[in-house]
Design an enzyme around this catalytic site. Structure first.
Site, PDB file in Angstrom:
ATOM      1  CE  LYS A 304      -3.855  -2.265   0.144  1.00  0.00           C
ATOM      2  NZ  LYS A 304      -3.323  -3.468  -0.485  1.00  0.00           N
ATOM      3  CG  ASP A 305      -0.661   4.684  -1.990  1.00  0.00           C
ATOM      4  OD1 ASP A 305      -0.258   5.477  -2.837  1.00  0.00           O
ATOM      5  OD2 ASP A 305      -1.470   3.769  -2.237  1.00  0.00           O
ATOM      6  CE  LYS A 306       7.981   6.088   4.086  1.00  0.00           C
ATOM      7  NZ  LYS A 306       9.399   6.341   3.726  1.00  0.00           N
TER       8      LYS A 306
END
Length: 666
Positions: A304-306
């Protein structure tokens, strides 16, 4: 992101900022319905039985699950409840009958656990699972009628199961729900029959103890023990000792010890544990090797996105649900909240998800500098409708390449494909323009090639770099040493860089394809005619469009795929195919076999749809200051934020979809 890359839509778009804070970008993983996780396992079993495939309705989504995987249960299979060894309601199946009528008189009726039944339904299909339950009832009836039947009662074939891991999952699931059964494999066929040892032990102790003992035996948990109920009869304890040693002596050892019984009086009980030898050493090619430390493994289905708030299921191996609940408050201090903790019988695999749901806030809304329109709301509505109708170009997102870094991951991947090992190492250690411990260590290493010194300077969380430096310290910073250094990091990390390069080439190819041909399907294009063609790898399902098919407009742009480069793909037979060959030649890969033998890397390639659709798209405006209203369909710039919600398939990037909507790069 990709300033010169093509779009598929032609609206004007608008400007704005995303990820102003993590709460502005919320990602919730859409889980694959549990009935679909059966994949080929249940299908092969049902096909073998000549029955139609079962259909079921997916249950409600439960995001942000953190599960504990019982190592004694399924290594592969479907999510479900793990039985408690102390819960008598979880023993047995649909039938309350047990192998020994006399010993069960006065005991509570045994009923199946719904979670366990669901596991077998998922693995076998409902019809075959029902057959198994009918077999169990018949077996118990046989045992009740004939006390001398031993393990008799016939056997039942569950059909062929070709995959080894799937067989292991099914073996364990059956034994956990029905510990009085034995599972065997004949060829690829799964057979179940009555367990004579189970029935023999039932003559010595209660069925609950027998069931719990066989579950303990099947779980094989390191350093775990099992204790029978207190027993003051020395001769009886001796018989139980002899039975266990005779049947399981190579695996188990027994011991009598003093306990307090229900009346708080001293009594004796038999404790069983696994022999230490089986756990402390394992045989290797060179003889016996001391057992290595055991590490807790986390598995998940997607990265997933940081900078976001993300919700996704995770499975933690060798950690109980109770332990996870205990550490929940400590995890929350580190920014991780654990919800819906329950047991699971399989680990998760990358790609094993249905997609992702996004809730995104776009702030600082503005017109593009070249846009003279005064109606920003109209621009936004136009953009939403256009992308909802036509979709977006399915580019790999910037996070795949290391957004904003001096050296991007695809550059390292290219060096590895060209087997320039030293160059790849130095690219990895190229510092950013900041003064911090990580980049100071990188600068020091590039200046001195002192791997040991750089290793001391690096923080502990830079695991990849540390593994590489340890090997470089031992073997040297030359071609051979750097090759061994790359081999010292996990395969998934090594191949990540090569995949980044392949993704970059795909992005460029997709942009070129749209520039020269637009949305028209032309002769030489590759199409895939089946639905859900994500990351296809079967060449025989990829068709080359003919001139007659182009003339007849047989295919749509949504069916066009482009190859992600590798050794087992075919290229379009039009200008796009020619472009691929010229582009690879530019990077000195015209003769590349996409196999890097020194690093054990094998890249077969796959196919990726050029366009993707956005699903369940909705949006609304929110005024950021009190007293400001949206009037006459006009927005006050920077005072209003845009809330967007949509679903995307796996391997699609929300930032790429936003790029198409807004017509701007981030």
């Amino acid at each position: 992101m990709f300033p010169s890359f093509s779009y598929v839509t032609d609206h004007t778009g608008f400007r704005g900022t995303i990820k102003n804070s993590p709460s502005d970008f919320i990602v919730t993983e859409i889980e694959v319905p549990q009935h679909l996780l059966r994949d080929s396992r249940a299908e092969s079993l049902q096909k073998a039985a000549g029955e139609p495939l079962e259909q079921s309705t997916p249950g409600p989504q439960q995001p942000n699950e953190l599960s504990a995987e019982s190592p004694g249960l399924l290594a592969e299979g479907c999510p479900g409840a793990v039985p408690s060894e102390q819960d008598t309601s979880r023993v047995g199946g649909d039938c309350s009958a047990s192998p020994n009528k006399k010993q069960r008189e006065g005991e509570p009726e045994l009923k199946p656990d719904p979670g366990e039944g669901h596991i077998l339904d998922s693995l076998l299909g409902k019809s075959m699972s029902e057959r198994l339950h009918q077999f169990v009832c018949g077996l118990k009836d046989t045992w009740d009628r004939d006390r001398d039947a031993g393990g008799g009662g016939g056997e039942l074939s569950l059909g062929p199961v070709l995959d080894k891991k799937s067989r292991a999952s099914l073996h364990s699931a059956v034994r956990q729900q029905f510990p009085f059964l034995v599972t065997v494999t004949k060829g690829n066929e799964m057979i179940v029959k009555g367990n004579g040892d189970y029935r023999e032990l039932c003559q010595l102790v209660s069925e609950k103890e027998t069931s719990d003992f066989f579950k303990f035996l099947d779980a094989k948990l390191e350093k775990s023990t099992f204790s029978f109920e207190p027993d003051g009869d020395k001769e009886h304890r001796k018989v139980v000792h002899h039975f266990i040693n005779r049947k399981f002596g190579k695996l188990l050892e027994t011991k009598s010890f003093t306990v307090s019984d229900v009346n708080d009086q001293p009594n004796m009980s038999i404790m069983v544990r696994f022999r230490e030898k089986g756990w402390s050493r394992k045989r290797s090619a060179g003889g016996f090797k001391e057992k290595q430390d055991l590490y807790t493994d986390f598995s998940y289905t997607g990265i997933k996105d940081k900078k976001a708030i993300t919700y996704q299921p995770m499975v933690v191996k060798k950690v109980s649900p109770e332990r996870l609940k205990e550490i929940g408050s400590k995890m929350e201090k580190k920014g991780i909240r654990i919800h819906n903790v329950h047991s699971a019988c399989q680990h998760l695999r990358l790609g094993q998800l249905k997609g992702n749901h996004f809730d995104i806030v776009v702030r600082d809304l503005k017109h593009h500098s070249h846009d003279c329109s005064a109606d920003l709301k109209m621009r936004i509505s136009e953009a939403m409708e256009n992308v909802e109708t036509k979709g977006f170009v399915n580019y790999y997102g910037p996070q795949r390449f290391g957004q904003g870094q001096n050296v991007q991951t695809d550059q390292i991947g290219l060096a590895l494909l060209n087997e320039k090992m030293v160059k790849a190492v130095k690219l990895l250690f190229t510092p950013e323009d900041t003064d911090d411990p990580v980049n100071n260590a990188r600068r020091y290493f590039l200046r001195t090639e002192d791997a040991k010194g750089a290793l001391v300077m690096l923080p502990e969380f830079k695991v990849r770099e540390k593994m590489l430096l340890r090997a470089l310290h031992r073997y040297g910073v030359n071609h051979e040493g750097c090759t061994k250094g790359w081999l010292n990091i996990p395969h998934s990390m090594r191949i990540f860089y090569v995949h980044a390069y392949c993704s970059k080439i795909w992005n460029e190819a997709a942009s070129y394809r749209l520039k020269i041909y637009g949305s028209k399907v032309v002769e030489g294009d590759l199409v895939f005619s089946e639905e859900n063609a994500e990351n296809i790898s079967l060449n025989d399902k990829v068709h080359v469009v003919t001139a007659a098919e182009e003339l007849a407009n047989k295919y749509s742009i949504n069916q066009v795929v482009l190859p992600v480069v590798g050794h087992s793909i075919k290229y379009p037979s039009n200008k796009v195919g020619q472009w691929y060959h010229e582009r690879l030649s530019k990077d000195e890969l015209q003769m590349c076999k996409f196999r890097v033998s020194p690093l054990q890397l094998n890249i077969p390639g796959c196919y990726r749809p050029i366009l993707k659709k956005v699903q369940n798209l909705s949006y609304f405006f929110e005024v950021s200051e009190k007293g400001i209203k949206v009037e006459d369909n006009h927005l006050n710039e920077s005072k209003v934020s845009l809330h967007i919600s949509f679903d995307l398939d796996p391997s699609c990037y929300a930032t790429v979809c936003l790029r198409e909507i807004m017509k701007c790069d981030f």
